[in-house]
Design a protein around this motif. Structure first.
Motif, PDB file in Angstrom:
ATOM      1  N   ALA A 556       0.828  -1.208   0.000  1.00 40.30           N
ATOM      2  CA  ALA A 556       0.000   0.000   0.000  1.00 40.30           C
ATOM      3  C   ALA A 556       0.863   1.258   0.000  1.00 40.30           C
ATOM      4  CB  ALA A 556      -0.938  -0.004   1.199  1.00 40.30           C
ATOM      5  N   THR A 557       1.962   1.225   0.753  1.00 43.25           N
ATOM      6  CA  THR A 557       2.878   2.375   0.778  1.00 43.25           C
ATOM      7  C   THR A 557       3.467   2.620  -0.607  1.00 43.25           C
ATOM      8  OG1 THR A 557       3.462   1.903   3.076  1.00 43.25           O
ATOM      9  CG2 THR A 557       4.971   3.309   1.846  1.00 43.25           C
ATOM     10  N   ALA A 558       3.793   1.529  -1.292  1.00 40.95           N
ATOM     11  CA  ALA A 558       4.398   1.661  -2.623  1.00 40.95           C
ATOM     12  C   ALA A 558       3.392   2.146  -3.662  1.00 40.95           C
ATOM     13  CB  ALA A 558       4.981   0.319  -3.060  1.00 40.95           C
ATOM     14  N   LEU A 559       2.154   1.673  -3.566  1.00 42.23           N
ATOM     15  CA  LEU A 559       1.191   1.921  -4.639  1.00 42.23           C
ATOM     16  C   LEU A 559       0.303   3.141  -4.437  1.00 42.23           C
ATOM     17  CD1 LEU A 559       0.008  -1.711  -5.506  1.00 42.23           C
ATOM     18  CD2 LEU A 559       1.970  -0.447  -6.377  1.00 42.23           C
ATOM     19  N   VAL A 560       0.148   3.578  -3.173  1.00 45.52           N
ATOM     20  CA  VAL A 560      -0.738   4.714  -2.906  1.00 45.52           C
ATOM     21  C   VAL A 560       0.090   5.967  -2.642  1.00 45.52           C
ATOM     22  CG1 VAL A 560      -2.535   5.661  -1.405  1.00 45.52           C
ATOM     23  CG2 VAL A 560      -2.545   3.233  -1.964  1.00 45.52           C
ATOM     24  N   GLU A 561      -0.153   6.989  -3.434  1.00 44.44           N
ATOM     25  CA  GLU A 561       0.553   8.267  -3.254  1.00 44.44           C
ATOM     26  C   GLU A 561      -0.231   9.136  -2.274  1.00 44.44           C
ATOM     27  OE1 GLU A 561       3.394   9.014  -4.408  1.00 44.44           O
ATOM     28  OE2 GLU A 561       3.703   7.414  -5.876  1.00 44.44           O
ATOM     29  N   PRO A 562       0.421   9.698  -1.243  1.00 45.39           N
ATOM     30  CA  PRO A 562      -0.307  10.540  -0.290  1.00 45.39           C
ATOM     31  C   PRO A 562      -0.800  11.850  -0.895  1.00 45.39           C
ATOM     32  CG  PRO A 562       2.056  10.572   0.176  1.00 45.39           C
ATOM     33  CD  PRO A 562       1.838   9.545  -0.893  1.00 45.39           C
ATOM     34  N   TYR A 563      -0.150  12.311  -1.961  1.00 47.19           N
ATOM     35  CA  TYR A 563      -0.536  13.574  -2.595  1.00 47.19           C
ATOM     36  C   TYR A 563      -0.672  13.385  -4.093  1.00 47.19           C
ATOM     37  CZ  TYR A 563       1.411  15.105   1.858  1.00 47.19           C
ATOM     38  OH  TYR A 563       1.688  15.223   3.181  1.00 47.19           O
ATOM     39  N   GLU A 564      -1.480  14.235  -4.690  1.00 45.26           N
ATOM     40  CA  GLU A 564      -1.632  14.225  -6.143  1.00 45.26           C
ATOM     41  C   GLU A 564      -1.334  15.614  -6.680  1.00 45.26           C
ATOM     42  OE1 GLU A 564      -4.854  12.312  -8.168  1.00 45.26           O
ATOM     43  OE2 GLU A 564      -5.391  11.162  -6.393  1.00 45.26           O
ATOM     44  N   ASN A 565      -0.682  15.654  -7.846  1.00 47.55           N
ATOM     45  CA  ASN A 565      -0.388  16.947  -8.461  1.00 47.55           C
ATOM     46  C   ASN A 565      -1.653  17.571  -9.043  1.00 47.55           C
ATOM     47  OD1 ASN A 565       2.432  16.925  -8.026  1.00 47.55           O
ATOM     48  ND2 ASN A 565       2.701  15.530  -9.756  1.00 47.55           N
ATOM     49  N   SER A 566      -1.719  18.881  -8.966  1.00 42.76           N
ATOM     50  CA  SER A 566      -2.813  19.593  -9.615  1.00 42.76           C
ATOM     51  C   SER A 566      -2.642  19.513 -11.135  1.00 42.76           C
ATOM     52  CB  SER A 566      -2.824  21.065  -9.179  1.00 42.76           C
ATOM     53  OG  SER A 566      -2.992  21.163  -7.779  1.00 42.76           O
ATOM     54  N   ASP A 567      -3.701  19.839 -11.840  1.00 43.28           N
ATOM     55  CA  ASP A 567      -3.640  19.830 -13.304  1.00 43.28           C
ATOM     56  C   ASP A 567      -3.007  21.138 -13.791  1.00 43.28           C
ATOM     57  OD1 ASP A 567      -3.929  19.446 -15.963  1.00 43.28           O
ATOM     58  OD2 ASP A 567      -6.108  19.708 -16.019  1.00 43.28           O
ATOM     59  N   TRP A 568      -1.661  21.081 -13.977  1.00 44.95           N
ATOM     60  CA  TRP A 568      -0.951  22.287 -14.394  1.00 44.95           C
ATOM     61  C   TRP A 568      -1.030  22.529 -15.900  1.00 44.95           C
ATOM     62  CZ3 TRP A 568       1.002  25.816 -11.108  1.00 44.95           C
ATOM     63  CH2 TRP A 568       1.137  25.431  -9.777  1.00 44.95           C
ATOM     64  N   SER A 569      -1.532  21.547 -16.638  1.00 45.82           N
ATOM     65  CA  SER A 569      -1.595  21.702 -18.098  1.00 45.82           C
ATOM     66  C   SER A 569      -2.515  22.853 -18.499  1.00 45.82           C
ATOM     67  CB  SER A 569      -2.068  20.397 -18.746  1.00 45.82           C
ATOM     68  OG  SER A 569      -3.351  20.054 -18.284  1.00 45.82           O
ATOM     69  N   LYS A 570      -3.515  23.145 -17.668  1.00 44.99           N
ATOM     70  CA  LYS A 570      -4.420  24.252 -18.001  1.00 44.99           C
ATOM     71  C   LYS A 570      -3.691  25.603 -17.951  1.00 44.99           C
ATOM     72  CE  LYS A 570      -6.210  24.277 -13.253  1.00 44.99           C
ATOM     73  NZ  LYS A 570      -7.388  24.008 -12.408  1.00 44.99           N
ATOM     74  N   HIS A 571      -2.515  25.615 -17.284  1.00 45.48           N
ATOM     75  CA  HIS A 571      -1.688  26.825 -17.256  1.00 45.48           C
ATOM     76  C   HIS A 571      -0.527  26.707 -18.239  1.00 45.48           C
ATOM     77  CE1 HIS A 571      -3.900  28.043 -13.705  1.00 45.48           C
ATOM     78  NE2 HIS A 571      -3.564  26.911 -13.090  1.00 45.48           N
ATOM     79  N   GLN A 572      -0.623  25.700 -19.143  1.00 41.56           N
ATOM     80  CA  GLN A 572       0.427  25.431 -20.128  1.00 41.56           C
ATOM     81  C   GLN A 572       1.762  25.090 -19.469  1.00 41.56           C
ATOM     82  OE1 GLN A 572      -0.331  25.313 -23.550  1.00 41.56           O
ATOM     83  NE2 GLN A 572      -2.350  25.382 -22.584  1.00 41.56           N
ATOM     84  N   ILE A 573       1.672  24.411 -18.316  1.00 40.74           N
ATOM     85  CA  ILE A 573       2.867  23.935 -17.621  1.00 40.74           C
ATOM     86  C   ILE A 573       2.829  22.417 -17.659  1.00 40.74           C
ATOM     87  CG2 ILE A 573       4.106  23.840 -15.414  1.00 40.74           C
ATOM     88  CD1 ILE A 573       2.840  26.570 -14.756  1.00 40.74           C
TER      89      ILE A 573
END
Length: 640
Positions: A556-573
């Motif tokens: 579970a530690t390996a497969l579950v990420e505690p955080y997720e990145n925001s969708d930066w593509s909408k800012h062309q990043i």
């Protein structure tokens, strides 16, 4: 034994978010779900469920795994019990493995499992008795007198204990259950003058008490005859499986409604819960006539932080509610209180009125705890200024139990406005009460019997984590996450070839004869090597089926990420994700691990030399290893 085909079907059918959602209030957080840990006290949610991976991870306690391992953890189920519970929930028929059970397996049936079993037998016995002539004339007649429908009687598994003093005891003994088990379950007593045993529950209607998941833990029995001098209600004693302070009556039937409405209605008795269910109001539980406990509050808090307490208005109940209010506030709950009109309780009121009126009354007549306490205490003060001051102090005392500072300030302002007092004087009173509370709850320090030693800050020992261990953890994580992924590589002759992540990492560990630092990693790597020998690439999902608690948490530690990145593509990043860079990450971590292993070997060789030891062979090895380290430094761009 449950067949392998059935186990596979259970794992492929059940949904981790549905199983856990009955115990924890989950909220969407990106592609995952998040909630407060049911295993560890916390204010910020760190319990994560991944519907896509069908696993969970509790970052506050370190536990994690599948839906089945969650049931085992939270309910204390054995593996077969968790499978049977899940199969029942999803309507999966259990296929038994026909092979004969071994003696070891028979002996593995614990006393706890037998206690659950005898309670199931007793529950069915009491339900069957209600169909007998005596049961219909006494027990069923009582329930019909209370206007309960047949479907509600069946839903709550209500029953009847016959008048015969040993009816259930003899029934259980004939089925092969022992006297010792019946005594430990609190279902029978074997006094000296009645060696054949006496039923604890006789001539009473029976209310089975269930766990969160629906297992029978004990019983409550109500006597129906008024001419007998005995307690109206009799409950099961404390047993290995029944601890009344940890149980809320009706929670197994109400948990989904509580989560859905984000509100729990708290009542006093069995019939209050049952009557409200019959009226269509299902988000209700009872502490079964016992004083509310912190453990019971925590059960509610898994599902909601909002509680409305429903009281029937008698003075004893009202006074008892004050303690419950303070306990709920100290656990961070939001509280409203409702008093029913004189002569009514939730049971009688719900039978007199349609569902819409009952729901509206609960919604509109409930007040916050300040208004409730003010109404009760000021009525008692009857214009006496000293009693009025004491009443205000009592209300401020409850405000002191509120954990959130902002909420505290809002409540103080509300009390100040209600009684036309200055906020400052109320804050002074609040501060004084908090200081007194600390004095009562903080134990005095024990006198030291040893001389005090002052230690400078720079002398404090500091723990350091081995870089080799950190890199080993990363290698195992990569195998668990991407083990069956193929990566492109080039050999010494510049010929391209493909290799799986597992095979490349295992090849590195075997080539360098790396000593594994962690026993848990050693266990996982051994399983992966066994898989390679049988032409199987064993990554994360394989290990989840092993039901090893340590391994489940690691997966579970390996497969579950505690955080997720925001969708930066909408800012062309745009930036790359880990899964897009697997080939580079794997080679990089292998090189780093190889380098750190060389550093360890050099360190061990240096320490193997004594001051007068001039072994030329050892020094040659150190020189060779240092040259290898420099080569790796070049690959890793560590040369300055």
């Amino acid at each position: 034994m449950i067949s392998k085909a059935t186990i596979d079907k259970i794992f492929s059918t059940i949904r981790v978010e549905e199983i856990i959602g009955e115990y924890v209030q989950l909220k969407r957080a990106g592609s995952n779900l998040k909630g407060l840990s049911p295993f560890h006290e916390e204010k910020s949610p760190s319990f994560i469920v991944s519907p896509s991976k069908q696993i969970w991870k509790d970052f506050s306690s370190g536990k994690g795994g599948t839906a089945i391992s969650f049931l085992m953890e939270i309910e204390g189920f054995t593996y077969p019990e968790a499978l049977r519970h899940a199969a029942k929930k999803y309507g999966i028929e259990i296929e038994e493995d026909r092979r004969e059970i071994s003696e070891a397996e028979k002996q593995s049936q614990t006393e706890k499992e037998l206690l659950y079993k005898i309670h199931e037998v007793a529950n069915q016995f009491f339900q069957d008795q209600i169909q007998t002539e005596e049961g219909r004339n006494v027990g069923y007649a009582y329930f019909r007198e209370r206007e309960l429908r047949a479907d509600i009687i069946e839903k709550f598994q209500l029953g009847y204990a016959p008048e015969q003093k040993d009816a259930f005891t003899q029934y259980a003994l004939e089925k092969g259950y022992t006297k010792d088990l019946l005594e430990k379950a609190g279902l029978a007593i074997f006094p000296e003058n009645s060696p054949n045993g006496v039923d604890r529950f006789r001539d009473r209607v029976i209310f089975p008490i269930h766990s969160f998941s629906g297992r029978v833990l004990g019983f409550g029995g109500r006597i129906l005859k008024n001419n007998i001098k005995t307690a109206k209600y009799l409950n099961s004693p404390e047993t290995e499986i029944y601890h009344k302070s940890n149980v809320l009556y009706g929670l197994n039937h109400s948990k989904q409604a509580i989560s859905r409405h984000n509100l729990c209605l708290l009542v006093e008795g069995y019939m209050d819960v049952i009557a409200l269910h019959q009226a269509g109001i299902e988000n209700v539980v009872s502490s079964s006539g016992t004083a509310l406990t912190v453990e019971q509050i925590k059960l509610i808090k898994r599902l909601t932080e909002n509680v409305t307490i429903l009281f029937d208005g008698d003075s004893a109940g009202i006074k008892a509610s004050f303690r419950s209010i303070d306990m709920l506030l100290s656990e961070g709950m939001n509280i409203r209180v409702l008093l029913f009109p004189d002569g009514d309780d939730p049971d009688s009121f719900s039978r007199k009125h349609p569902q819409e009126k009952v729901e509206r009354f609960i919604r509109e007549a409930a007040t916050d705890f300040i208004d409730f306490k003010a109404e009760i205490l000021l009525k008692e003060a009857a214009g006496d200024p000293i009693k009025k001051a004491e009443a205000i102090r009592d209300i401020i005392k409850s405000v002191g139990f509120v954990q959130n500072a902002l909420k505290q300030e809002v409540y103080v302002k509300e009390v100040a406005g209600k009684f036309a007092l200055s906020e400052q004087s109320l804050f002074n009173e609040l501060h004084l009460q908090q200081q007194l509370q600390k004095q009562h709850t903080t134990p005095a320090p024990k006198p030291s019997t040893s001389p005090v030693k002052l230690v400078k800050v720079d002398e404090q020992p500091t723990e350091s984590i081995s870089p080799l261990y950190v890199l080993e953890e990363k290698l195992v994580e990569l195998m668990l996450k991407y083990g069956d992924r193929l990566v492109e590589r080039t050999d010494d002759d510049q010929q391209s070839y493909q290799i799986s992540v597992i095979e490349e990492i295992i090849g590195h560990l075997e080539e360098d004869e790396c000593e594994i630092q962690s026993p848990l990693n050693e266990k996982i790597i051994a399983e992966i090597k066994d898989g390679i020998r049988s032409n199987q690439l064993r990554s994360g999902k394989f290990f989840l089926s092993l039901m090893d608690e340590e391994i489940s948490g690691r997966i579970a530690t390996a497969l579950v990420e505690p955080y997720e990145n925001s969708d930066w593509s909408k800012h062309q990043i745009f930036f790359s994700k880990e899964e897009d860079l697997v080939p580079k990450i794997v080679s990089d971590v292998i090189y780093r691990h190889k380098r750190e292993y060389i550093v360890k070997l050099i360190h061990d060789l240096k320490h193997s030399l004594s001051n007068d030891d001039d072994s030329e062979e050892v020094y040659k090895k150190i020189i060779t290893l240092n040259q290898l380290r420099k080569t790796l430094d070049e690959k890793l761009f560590r040369i300055l």
